[in-house]
Design a protein around this motif. Structure first.
Motif, PDB file in Angstrom:
ATOM      1  N   LEU A 159      45.553  47.159  34.663  1.00 33.82           N
ATOM      2  CA  LEU A 159      45.894  46.399  35.813  1.00 33.82           C
ATOM      3  C   LEU A 159      44.627  45.675  36.134  1.00 33.82           C
ATOM      4  N   PHE A 160      44.702  44.440  36.839  1.00 34.75           N
ATOM      5  CA  PHE A 160      43.583  43.502  37.312  1.00 34.75           C
ATOM      6  C   PHE A 160      44.121  43.389  38.828  1.00 34.75           C
ATOM      7  N   VAL A 161      43.393  43.918  39.750  1.00 40.05           N
ATOM      8  CA  VAL A 161      43.758  43.723  41.117  1.00 40.05           C
ATOM      9  C   VAL A 161      42.885  42.763  42.201  1.00 40.05           C
ATOM     10  N   ALA A 162      43.530  41.782  42.785  1.00 43.27           N
ATOM     11  CA  ALA A 162      42.680  41.060  43.740  1.00 43.27           C
ATOM     12  C   ALA A 162      42.467  41.998  44.931  1.00 43.27           C
ATOM     13  N   ASP A 163      41.317  42.370  45.284  1.00 48.04           N
ATOM     14  CA  ASP A 163      40.992  43.375  46.110  1.00 48.04           C
ATOM     15  C   ASP A 163      40.361  42.558  47.434  1.00 48.04           C
TER      16      ASP A 163
END
Length: 325
Positions: A159-163
């Motif tokens: 997963l790659f998450v825009a935090d």
């Protein structure tokens, strides 16, 4: 005679200045390389009944179904490709299966990933609305979130998450375990690899991870190992916003297609822009308004298998469907 000479020099200076300005404009404002898109239909209005919306903020397409984040209503609504209501799931709240302002949606396999802005987590559902699991919790430590806005799922399940408020993109395993991050936690920056409220992430078929760097008004792309690859948006992609081709005024959503095309929701410019994998501007569509084919802050974009584009038209409380010319 001297006065005439001075005037001539001034005229020549102004002409040269105008020429340089024009050359600079064309250098930073590319022309369209593809035909645009044609409005097909829209559906939805303000409300909380089935088929109505209160701030739609996310959209994803899976086969013949369109999933919508109906954010203030705390639910996901599902439609067919023509806008006919099929089902809904979720209610406002913090419990399992409840939603706190769902944002940009992602479908991977038979699962729907729902970042929750208010609940600081990603909730994973089956496409029928059955809760599968929760990833993350509130905080600024590795694997924690502060208002996640979007998530991308790689072929291996990572997963790659825009935090969003943590000013970073996190790389996690499928179970939520932390791998690495890009950006410095809690720090805004305009350099390569720094962020100004990242809003969404998408993995391209070329393996690059594309990040909607929201208030930096640009797109950044990274290699899977985390190294910076490229960026675009305005002059040198350095937080200069504008209405021109290839420029942005806050990017809120990004969608990549199997052929490598990249669609970007250009929020305050009330349009969708399309790019090649290397950031080359291809075309754009949309303008401000509430009539057919016009947007009032388009916040999310998704593309169907046939190339048809779906847009969450936030303040018009509707979904729009467009097809290539």
């Amino acid at each position: 005679m001297r006065q005439i000479f001075v005037i001539k020099r001034l005229v020549w200076f102004l002409l040269v200045l105008a020429g340089l300005a024009l050359a600079g404009f064309f250098a930073f404002v590319p022309r369209a390389r593809e035909p645009g898109y044609v409005f097909v239909r829209s559906w939805g209005t303000a409300g909380d009944a089935p088929g109505e919306f209160h701030d739609p903020t996310g959209i994803a397409v899976s086969g013949s179904e369109v999933f919508i984040s109906d954010s203030r209503n705390g639910r996901i609504q599902v439609f067919d490709l023509n806008g006919n209501f099929l089902r809904a799931f979720g209610t406002p709240g913090e419990m399992l299966g409840q939603l706190g302002r769902p944002m940009n949606l992602t479908v991977a396999g038979d699962e729907l990933y729902v970042p929750e802005y208010f609940n600081d987590r990603i909730q994973v559902f089956g496409l029928d609305g059955t809760v599968r699991r929760i990833v993350g919790e509130a905080g600024n430590s590795p694997g924690q979130f502060s208002a996640p806005g979007g998530v991308a799922v790689a072929a291996d399940g990572d997963l790659f998450v825009a935090d969003f408020y943590n000013q970073r993109v996190q790389h996690l395993r499928a179970d939520g375990s932390f791998v690495k991050q890009w950006g410095t936690t809690g720090e805004v920056g305009i350099g390569a690899g720094a962020f100004n409220y990242p809003t969404d992430v998408s993995v391209g078929p070329n393996g690059l991870i594309y990040v909607a760097d929201g208030y930096n008004d640009r797109i950044q792309a990274f290699n899977p190992n985390g190294s910076f690859s490229l960026k675009w948006g305005g002059p040198f992609a350095t937080n200069i916003y504008g209405p021109f081709n290839g420029w942005f005024a806050t990017v809120t959503s990004i969608a990549t297609t199997p052929d490598g095309s990249i669609f970007v929701a250009d929020f305050y410019n009330h349009r969708i822009q399309k790019f090649a994998p290397d950031g080359t501007f291809l075309t754009a569509f949309g303008a401000f308004g509430d009539g057919p084919g016009r947007f009032n802050h388009p916040i999310a974009v998704a593309v169907g298998d046939d190339g048809v584009v779906f847009v969450a038209d936030l303040l018009n409380n509707r979904i729009q469907k467009w097809r290539p010319k």
